[in-house]
Design a protein around this motif. Structure first.
Motif, PDB file in Angstrom:
ATOM      1  N   ARG A 114       0.845  -1.209   0.000  1.00 42.41           N
ATOM      2  CA  ARG A 114       0.000   0.000   0.000  1.00 42.41           C
ATOM      3  C   ARG A 114       0.875   1.252   0.000  1.00 42.41           C
ATOM      4  N   ARG A 115       1.899   1.272   0.823  1.00 38.35           N
ATOM      5  CA  ARG A 115       2.803   2.437   0.900  1.00 38.35           C
ATOM      6  C   ARG A 115       3.472   2.698  -0.450  1.00 38.35           C
ATOM      7  N   VAL A 116       3.971   1.642  -1.080  1.00 37.36           N
ATOM      8  CA  VAL A 116       4.626   1.789  -2.389  1.00 37.36           C
ATOM      9  C   VAL A 116       3.651   2.335  -3.423  1.00 37.36           C
ATOM     10  N   LEU A 117       2.476   1.729  -3.525  1.00 33.96           N
ATOM     11  CA  LEU A 117       1.528   2.132  -4.567  1.00 33.96           C
ATOM     12  C   LEU A 117       0.972   3.532  -4.339  1.00 33.96           C
ATOM     13  N   GLU A 118       0.672   3.879  -3.103  1.00 36.05           N
ATOM     14  CA  GLU A 118       0.173   5.233  -2.833  1.00 36.05           C
ATOM     15  C   GLU A 118       1.222   6.279  -3.174  1.00 36.05           C
ATOM     16  N   ALA A 119       2.475   6.017  -2.837  1.00 33.94           N
ATOM     17  CA  ALA A 119       3.543   6.971  -3.150  1.00 33.94           C
ATOM     18  C   ALA A 119       3.800   7.043  -4.648  1.00 33.94           C
ATOM     19  N   ALA A 120       3.760   5.898  -5.319  1.00 37.20           N
ATOM     20  CA  ALA A 120       4.049   5.862  -6.752  1.00 37.20           C
ATOM     21  C   ALA A 120       2.981   6.573  -7.577  1.00 37.20           C
ATOM     22  N   PHE A 121       1.721   6.432  -7.182  1.00 41.01           N
ATOM     23  CA  PHE A 121       0.628   6.974  -7.983  1.00 41.01           C
ATOM     24  C   PHE A 121       0.011   8.246  -7.411  1.00 41.01           C
ATOM     25  N   GLY A 122       0.344   8.584  -6.165  1.00 47.28           N
ATOM     26  CA  GLY A 122      -0.213   9.791  -5.566  1.00 47.28           C
ATOM     27  C   GLY A 122      -1.690   9.678  -5.258  1.00 47.28           C
ATOM     28  N   THR A 123      -2.197   8.464  -5.185  1.00 43.63           N
ATOM     29  CA  THR A 123      -3.595   8.187  -4.884  1.00 43.63           C
ATOM     30  C   THR A 123      -3.660   6.802  -4.259  1.00 43.63           C
ATOM     31  N   ASP A 124      -4.795   6.475  -3.646  1.00 42.09           N
ATOM     32  CA  ASP A 124      -4.931   5.140  -3.076  1.00 42.09           C
ATOM     33  C   ASP A 124      -5.668   4.176  -4.002  1.00 42.09           C
ATOM     34  N   ALA A 125      -5.985   4.594  -5.214  1.00 42.88           N
ATOM     35  CA  ALA A 125      -6.777   3.761  -6.131  1.00 42.88           C
ATOM     36  C   ALA A 125      -6.103   2.426  -6.436  1.00 42.88           C
ATOM     37  N   GLU A 126      -4.830   2.433  -6.768  1.00 42.14           N
ATOM     38  CA  GLU A 126      -4.133   1.195  -7.116  1.00 42.14           C
ATOM     39  C   GLU A 126      -3.961   0.305  -5.885  1.00 42.14           C
ATOM     40  N   ALA A 127      -3.678   0.905  -4.729  1.00 48.13           N
ATOM     41  CA  ALA A 127      -3.564   0.125  -3.495  1.00 48.13           C
ATOM     42  C   ALA A 127      -4.908  -0.513  -3.143  1.00 48.13           C
ATOM     43  N   ASN A 128      -5.996   0.232  -3.331  1.00 45.37           N
ATOM     44  CA  ASN A 128      -7.328  -0.324  -3.084  1.00 45.37           C
ATOM     45  C   ASN A 128      -7.633  -1.455  -4.062  1.00 45.37           C
ATOM     46  N   LEU A 129      -7.198  -1.299  -5.314  1.00 43.06           N
ATOM     47  CA  LEU A 129      -7.392  -2.357  -6.303  1.00 43.06           C
ATOM     48  C   LEU A 129      -6.700  -3.639  -5.846  1.00 43.06           C
ATOM     49  N   VAL A 130      -5.463  -3.532  -5.388  1.00 46.08           N
ATOM     50  CA  VAL A 130      -4.732  -4.713  -4.912  1.00 46.08           C
ATOM     51  C   VAL A 130      -5.449  -5.331  -3.716  1.00 46.08           C
ATOM     52  N   ASP A 131      -5.912  -4.513  -2.782  1.00 43.21           N
ATOM     53  CA  ASP A 131      -6.647  -5.037  -1.624  1.00 43.21           C
ATOM     54  C   ASP A 131      -7.912  -5.772  -2.072  1.00 43.21           C
ATOM     55  N   ASP A 132      -8.639  -5.202  -3.034  1.00 48.21           N
ATOM     56  CA  ASP A 132      -9.852  -5.850  -3.534  1.00 48.21           C
ATOM     57  C   ASP A 132      -9.531  -7.144  -4.273  1.00 48.21           C
ATOM     58  N   LEU A 133      -8.468  -7.129  -5.074  1.00 51.52           N
ATOM     59  CA  LEU A 133      -8.074  -8.349  -5.777  1.00 51.52           C
ATOM     60  C   LEU A 133      -7.652  -9.440  -4.794  1.00 51.52           C
ATOM     61  N   ARG A 134      -6.994  -9.054  -3.725  1.00 50.40           N
ATOM     62  CA  ARG A 134      -6.542 -10.017  -2.719  1.00 50.40           C
ATOM     63  C   ARG A 134      -7.728 -10.789  -2.129  1.00 50.40           C
ATOM     64  N   GLN A 135      -8.899 -10.172  -2.086  1.00 49.52           N
ATOM     65  CA  GLN A 135     -10.104 -10.816  -1.554  1.00 49.52           C
ATOM     66  C   GLN A 135     -10.808 -11.682  -2.589  1.00 49.52           C
TER      67      GLN A 135
END
Length: 183
Positions: free
Chosen positions: A25-46
């Motif tokens: 989450r930290r990597v993706l939020e910093a890389a993209f400047g948003t939490d959208a990609e981190a949220n996508l990974v969390d949703d995919l994980r489920q």
């Protein structure tokens, strides 16, 4: 643990590891400047139908001693299941690198590690929707050349395929992404 040169080490996400999930989450939020990609990974994980823990790859700087490096991920790449006219495939998305490590090979290290894992597992191909000038260095080419398209792909050349098994029969048709994408 894979060594990918003198700067980066990679490994798969540890299933159920809150530390790994927070690091991604930290990597993706910093890389993209948003939490959208981190949220996508969390949703995919489920989504057990589309999530493959082995294909969630973290990259760590090799300059940090072994006892400490696993808490300082600098990059992440994910391969997850997608469908092409009812047949399974893999999609590379998302991939991110901490801004202070961009341009140092961290992104390439995690992408190469994920590709190698898929190749070891006998996967026939990987798709990506990304920069047409970046992904060919890994062997990706326009997916339209092999009959793979996507209604959601606004830029046709950005939908690319990497063929891992030249003897496999590739599906043709439209890519369907997991519901986590919301499209």
């Amino acid at each position: 643990m894979r060594r990918t040169g003198h700067l980066w080490r990679t490994r798969s996400e540890r299933d159920g590891s809150q530390e790994d999930q927070a690091s991604i989450r930290r990597v993706l939020e910093a890389a993209f400047g948003t939490d959208a990609e981190a949220n996508l990974v969390d949703d995919l994980r489920q989504d057990k139908e589309h999530w493959i823990p082995r294909y969630s790859v973290l990259g760590f700087t090799a300059a940090i001693p072994d006892s400490e490096f696993e808490t300082t991920a600098a990059a992440h790449a994910l391969l997850h299941r997608c469908m092409i006219d009812g047949q399974p495939g893999l999609m590379l998305a998302p991939t991110g690198v901490l801004p202070q490590h961009q341009g140092e090979g961290a992104g390439s290290a995690v992408i190469e590690a994920a590709i190698e894992l898929a190749r070891e597992d006998g996967e026939p191909f990987i798709l990506v929707y990304g920069y047409p000038r970046f992904y060919p260095r890994f062997g990706f080419r326009a997916a339209s050349e092999v009959g793979i398209t996507a209604d959601w792909a606004a830029e046709t050349p950005a939908l690319q395929v990497l063929i891992l098994d030249n003897h496999a029969t590739l599906p043709t048709g439209k890519v369907q992404l997991p519901s986590a994408y919301g499209i």
